[in-house]
Write an enzyme that holds these catalytic residues in place. Structure first.
Site, PDB file in Angstrom:
ATOM      1  N   HIS A 146       0.843  -1.191   0.000  1.00  0.00           N
ATOM      2  CA  HIS A 146       0.000   0.000   0.000  1.00  0.00           C
ATOM      3  C   HIS A 146       0.884   1.248   0.000  1.00  0.00           C
ATOM      4  O   HIS A 146       2.077   1.180   0.295  1.00  0.00           O
ATOM      5  CB  HIS A 146      -0.929   0.042   1.223  1.00  0.00           C
ATOM      6  CG  HIS A 146      -2.162  -0.785   1.080  1.00  0.00           C
ATOM      7  ND1 HIS A 146      -2.211  -2.116   1.440  1.00  0.00           N
ATOM      8  CD2 HIS A 146      -3.396  -0.488   0.603  1.00  0.00           C
ATOM      9  CE1 HIS A 146      -3.427  -2.598   1.202  1.00  0.00           C
ATOM     10  NE2 HIS A 146      -4.168  -1.625   0.689  1.00  0.00           N
ATOM     11  N   LYS A 150      -0.981   4.956   4.437  1.00  0.00           N
ATOM     12  CA  LYS A 150      -1.905   4.015   5.089  1.00  0.00           C
ATOM     13  C   LYS A 150      -1.488   3.812   6.534  1.00  0.00           C
ATOM     14  O   LYS A 150      -0.314   3.583   6.831  1.00  0.00           O
ATOM     15  CB  LYS A 150      -1.925   2.688   4.343  1.00  0.00           C
ATOM     16  CG  LYS A 150      -2.980   1.714   4.857  1.00  0.00           C
ATOM     17  CD  LYS A 150      -3.164   0.557   3.911  1.00  0.00           C
ATOM     18  CE  LYS A 150      -4.173  -0.454   4.441  1.00  0.00           C
ATOM     19  NZ  LYS A 150      -5.503   0.139   4.643  1.00  0.00           N
TER      20      LYS A 150
END
Length: 272
Positions: A146, A150
């Site tokens: 990610h 995040k």
């Protein structure tokens, strides 16, 4: 359907666009933090959930924040509005909400990820794991990537994916998400995370042998898949026959996106 959008941040705007594209109406937007920002749909903007603000709605779609979600969901169920909740991080109150839905004979659907692609990916990965389980030549593991903004690691999607894989395997018993400074045990499924730059959400599960590798990957490009899944869930919850068709009465009970996708798949199989 006539939809009440609860929350009008980035996700709320995508939900609005998706609902309109599927032939539905957005009849009200409720968000206390953006007063004065007119919705694209022209729907009135309210700051609180009231009977007046919800009087035209067939269903509510709630994407807000963990600290406001429970209050929002409770208010919607109390007022008899079928509700699709997409906010995460409030699940320690799930039993309370389930009890409320039961006492009010309400209609409620929740999920940590409404993406239809992700939910198909769960099923594909679990089926592949079940097939691979009798073949010890194939070790099983995976990874997820990610962007570096995040806040959680591993992702909620990774946790659910690994749970579903472990549920169908006999030779893998537990997940290890953290860094390993040793070889994994034969019954451990290693699933590390990487946070880097602007990477999209990527989740993979792999079956590796000395001879070859089978890899299944899901890559998220944007939030549109979440919005489509949430609106499809709302259609299912209020028995809407499809885009532009009226709601036909809500299903009573507590449901998840698993129930929605299972019904869609059954309908597709019956129509063949």
């Amino acid at each position: 359907m006539k939809i009440a959008l609860i929350g009008y941040g980035k996700m709320g705007r995508i939900l609005e666009r998706t609902a309109l594209e599927r032939g539905h109406q957005v009849v009200v937007v409720v968000d206390p933090f953006i007063a004065g920002t007119p919705p694209v749909s022209g729907a009135p903007l309210h700051t609180t959930i009231t009977e007046t603000s919800l009087q035209e709605a067939d269903v509510a779609v709630e994407f807000t924040r963990p600290d406001t979600a429970v209050e929002n969901i409770r208010a919607l169920i109390e007022k008899g509005i079928p509700t699709v909740a997409g906010t995460t991080g409030w699940y320690d109150h799930l039993k309370e909400i389930e009890d409320l839905v039961g006492s009010k004979k309400g209609s409620f659907c929740w999920s940590s990820n409404y993406s239809l692609g992700v939910n198909l990916f769960y099923r594909i990965a679990a089926f592949a794991a079940k097939l691979a389980d009798p073949f010890p030549e194939y070790d099983v593991g995976g990874w997820e990537f990610h962007h570096n903004k995040k806040v959680d690691s591993p992702s909620g999607t990774a946790k659910i994916l690994v749970e579903k894989v472990l549920a169908v395997m006999t030779r893998k018993k537990k997940a290890v998400f953290e860094t390993l400074n040793r070889p994994p045990a034969p019954d451990e499924l290693h699933y590390p995370s990487l946070r880097l730059g602007s990477m999209p959400g990527v989740h993979a599960i792999a079956f590796d042998s000395p001879a070859d590798t089978i890899e299944i990957t899901h890559t998220t490009r944007n939030r549109d898949g979440l919005a489509v899944g949430a609106i499809r869930a709302a259609e299912w919850l209020v028995k809407c026959a499809g885009p532009g068709k009226p709601a036909g009465g809500a299903r009573a009970g507590v449901f998840t996106i698993d129930d929605v996708t299972e019904d869609i798949l059954k309908d597709a199989l019956h129509s063949r």
